[in-house]
Design a protein around this motif. Sequence first.
Motif, mmCIF file in Angstrom:
data_model
loop_
_atom_site.group_PDB
_atom_site.id
_atom_site.type_symbol
_atom_site.label_atom_id
_atom_site.label_comp_id
_atom_site.label_asym_id
_atom_site.label_seq_id
_atom_site.Cartn_x
_atom_site.Cartn_y
_atom_site.Cartn_z
ATOM 1 N N THR A 212 0.292 -1.186 0.232
ATOM 2 C CA THR A 212 0.476 0.389 -0.094
ATOM 3 C C THR A 212 1.064 1.348 0.043
ATOM 4 O O THR A 212 1.636 1.140 0.865
ATOM 5 C CB THR A 212 -0.987 -0.037 1.205
ATOM 6 N N TYR A 213 0.509 2.379 -0.771
ATOM 7 C CA TYR A 213 1.169 3.289 -0.719
ATOM 8 C C TYR A 213 0.304 4.134 -0.620
ATOM 9 O O TYR A 213 -0.989 4.092 -1.235
ATOM 10 C CB TYR A 213 1.743 3.829 -2.127
ATOM 11 N N SER A 214 0.839 5.438 -0.116
ATOM 12 C CA SER A 214 0.230 6.392 1.233
ATOM 13 C C SER A 214 0.540 7.658 0.441
ATOM 14 O O SER A 214 2.133 7.610 0.215
ATOM 15 C CB SER A 214 -0.436 6.036 2.181
ATOM 16 N N THR B 50 -1.851 -1.285 -4.346
ATOM 17 C CA THR B 50 -2.742 -0.003 -3.587
ATOM 18 C C THR B 50 -2.622 0.932 -3.088
ATOM 19 O O THR B 50 -1.490 1.483 -3.066
ATOM 20 C CB THR B 50 -3.337 -1.329 -2.992
ATOM 21 N N ARG C 104 -3.564 4.053 -2.035
ATOM 22 C CA ARG C 104 -4.267 4.981 -1.055
ATOM 23 C C ARG C 104 -4.121 6.521 -0.258
ATOM 24 O O ARG C 104 -3.149 6.653 0.620
ATOM 25 C CB ARG C 104 -4.479 3.852 0.394
#
Length: 441
Positions: free
Chosen positions: A63-65, A97, A99
């Motif tokens: 997940t990359y935010s 992902t 997010r």
Amino acid sequence: MRVTLTILLSFSVIFCYGTSYFVSSSSGHKNNDGLSALHPKKLIQEAADLTKPGDTVFVMNGTYSNDCPTCNVVNIPVSGKAGEYIVYTNYKSHKPTIRFDGWGGISIRDGISYIKISGFEVIGNNAKVTLKEALKQPGSCANTSGTYDPKFNGNGIVIDGRNGKHPHHIVIENNTVHDCGGGGISAIQTDYITVENNLVYNTSFYSVFATSGISFYQFWNYDQKKGYHNVIKRNKCYNNKSLVPWFQICKLEDGNGIIIDDFENKQNGSVIGRYLGRTLIENNVCWYNGGTGIHAFQSSQVDIINNTAYRNSQTRPLNAGEILAVSSHDIRIVNNILVADKNNRINSNYKNTSIAYQNNLHYNITTPDKIKISISSPSCINGKNPNFELPKHGLDASFALQKKSPAINRANQNLYSNSDQTGKIRVKGKPADIGAYEAPD
């Protein structure tokens, strides 16, 4: 002469691969060179900042935010070249992902061009806010003070040329974009955009800006070549809807599946002039959206061919219809299936000129009338159930045709999509079918 749409494209995209960079949120590190899957960068942005034309950024599971409340997760910083696109894609069978709770997941601005984005799941901030909060957010009709808050208004993938530096030649394909308070995939003041085979759902809920699932707004002329400059095809758009009034008029607006908006460039003081390129919208399925399934507004040279729109216009008091054009010119709406909710409009025909409306199937209407249907032709089919396989409410809905569907072999033989939603070739010695899917042989 028969015209099949896929051969009309005025450009071809060739990807020449240069350096490959790798990114992993779990095993990556900023000090790695990123040149192998064993030594990946940790952030997509770290790899993006190293790219040159022809390079590819492979993103692994994780997940990359965004790292600040107003930041995007990724700002594409470098352009490719014709024949040397810079590609951002998932690594092998990985499912990365993105997010975000800032202004956007992936942002393309400042004239950045020749970019391809593929294979990401982009998730917005809907799960972390409520409608009660959104209705009173800064800049809303209930609270006109303060600064717009990205946690309510963030957009999934944005291509934006409003600062006078116009991106062009962008491909957005094979992504899933959902639960964004703002729009899903949007392009503004740009040219040569392809949006293909994406799933876009649950967007536009909480924004004060009247956004939609897939939106093209005020395009700009990179050149004046003939043929299709822009393509929106094989996308699925579900349950995109506005729940917060648009701040400019304090009423609910938009929340469409797909919209082409103001290609005349007359809104909001635009000075870039009328857009001259042609746009193709084919083989899309749009269902249960709050606004229309697909429509063109104050725009020209748009072909809406072989799409399926099912029970859109869910937001009251919006009831524009399923597939239509408004205040537009040189529009072709051909070979589409339009299924309305009971007592809802099928379409409308307001201030259009030079509109070709042919071989469309209308259901949940028995006869053309001024309330439910504003435009038809002798080639259209009125009041017959298209006989979809499994028209359900959720993402598992199937709009493939059963063998006895009245849409079979009823498409316009001079203008149709060469292949269907799944990529199946349509024509084998017989007329094509109406809608996004070709029935089984």
